[in-house]
Design an enzyme around this catalytic site. Sequence first.
Site, PDB file in Angstrom:
ATOM      1  N   TYR A  77      -1.379  -2.120  10.044  1.00 44.64           N
ATOM      2  CA  TYR A  77      -1.521  -2.368   8.595  1.00 44.64           C
ATOM      3  C   TYR A  77      -0.173  -2.206   7.883  1.00 44.64           C
ATOM      4  O   TYR A  77       0.244  -3.081   7.126  1.00 44.64           O
ATOM      5  CB  TYR A  77      -2.555  -1.386   8.036  1.00 44.64           C
ATOM      6  CG  TYR A  77      -2.886  -1.539   6.571  1.00 44.64           C
ATOM      7  CD1 TYR A  77      -3.476  -2.695   6.076  1.00 44.64           C
ATOM      8  CD2 TYR A  77      -2.637  -0.500   5.674  1.00 44.64           C
ATOM      9  CE1 TYR A  77      -3.809  -2.822   4.731  1.00 44.64           C
ATOM     10  CE2 TYR A  77      -2.965  -0.603   4.332  1.00 44.64           C
ATOM     11  CZ  TYR A  77      -3.550  -1.764   3.862  1.00 44.64           C
ATOM     12  OH  TYR A  77      -3.884  -1.887   2.533  1.00 44.64           O
TER      13      TYR A  77
ATOM     14  N   SER B 202       0.849  -1.190   0.000  1.00 45.59           N
ATOM     15  CA  SER B 202       0.000   0.000   0.000  1.00 45.59           C
ATOM     16  C   SER B 202       0.886   1.241   0.000  1.00 45.59           C
ATOM     17  O   SER B 202       1.972   1.228   0.594  1.00 45.59           O
ATOM     18  CB  SER B 202      -0.870   0.020   1.258  1.00 45.59           C
ATOM     19  OG  SER B 202      -1.429   1.302   1.453  1.00 45.59           O
TER      20      SER B 202
END
Length: 248
Positions: free
Chosen positions: A156, A143
Amino acid sequence: MVSNNLSGKVALVTGASRGIGRAIALRLAKDGAAVVVNYVGGAAQAEAVVADIQKGGGKALAVQADVSRVKDIERLFDTTIQHFGKLDILINNAGVILYKPLVDTTEEEFDLLMAINAKGTYFACQQAAKRMADGGRIVNFSSTLTTLMMPMFSAYVTSKGAIEQVTHVLAKELGAKKITVNCVSPGTTDTELLGRDRTAEQNQMYARMSALGRLGTPEDIADVVAMLVSDDGHWITGQNIRANGGII
Ligand code: NDP
């Protein structure tokens, strides 16, 4: 309409029942690949993706498997190879997110993110390393958040940072088999991962983050994956492609 670019290839896309994975499955099928559509709970959505592919003249199979469990991953690869005879393309797209400050993150939440995102990708890469055809393609998913260092995403980005690292090492380990291993790191992309109850203000804020002035679509990301897995992608390996419309 099916094109010939990936004709004869077999692709496995994890988390392909919706969002980015769905768009990738549809795109790779359109480019001619037979596609395994993996899901964990969304059976009806996965079957709908398979039906869309078959309607367009392509080949597809939905396979339930929880990528946080190594036994499930092994079964997913067994089924893929039994059904389609081989594996040429692995897209490690399945993932989950957590929006929470580090101080409040529980052990269970941390373990779940690591198990689905990092461990799932790692052991699917292991199966591919053992069983993928020479000249294959692996695309992992990180990401853009790993470079933005925003608060609330510590668990995350911890799980996604691991994926970036294993991508670089595996590219070197599989180079002799002419298998390329890359990572795609989307920016904000319009899927359920961002939340179903987003406000117009939040969407505008996300859009302003990119040089191109809009949220990404799942199809934007599928285009990048299609490029990496095509014949023209043969000289790109060990890279992290930030597919984000210019979130710099
Ligand atoms: P979605 O939440 O829309 O879809 C997630 C997919 O992953 C679903 O198909 C879901 O299956 C599947 N999945 C979840 N857990 C598991 C599991 N344990 N085993 C197998 N499959 C599982 O996510 P996106 O499409 O937005 O995200 C795709 C990838 O892109 C993720 O890795 C994400 O981290 C990354 N990403 C997304 C961004 C965004 O803004 N959307 C930005 C940056 C990265 P089911 O339907 O069966 O639950």
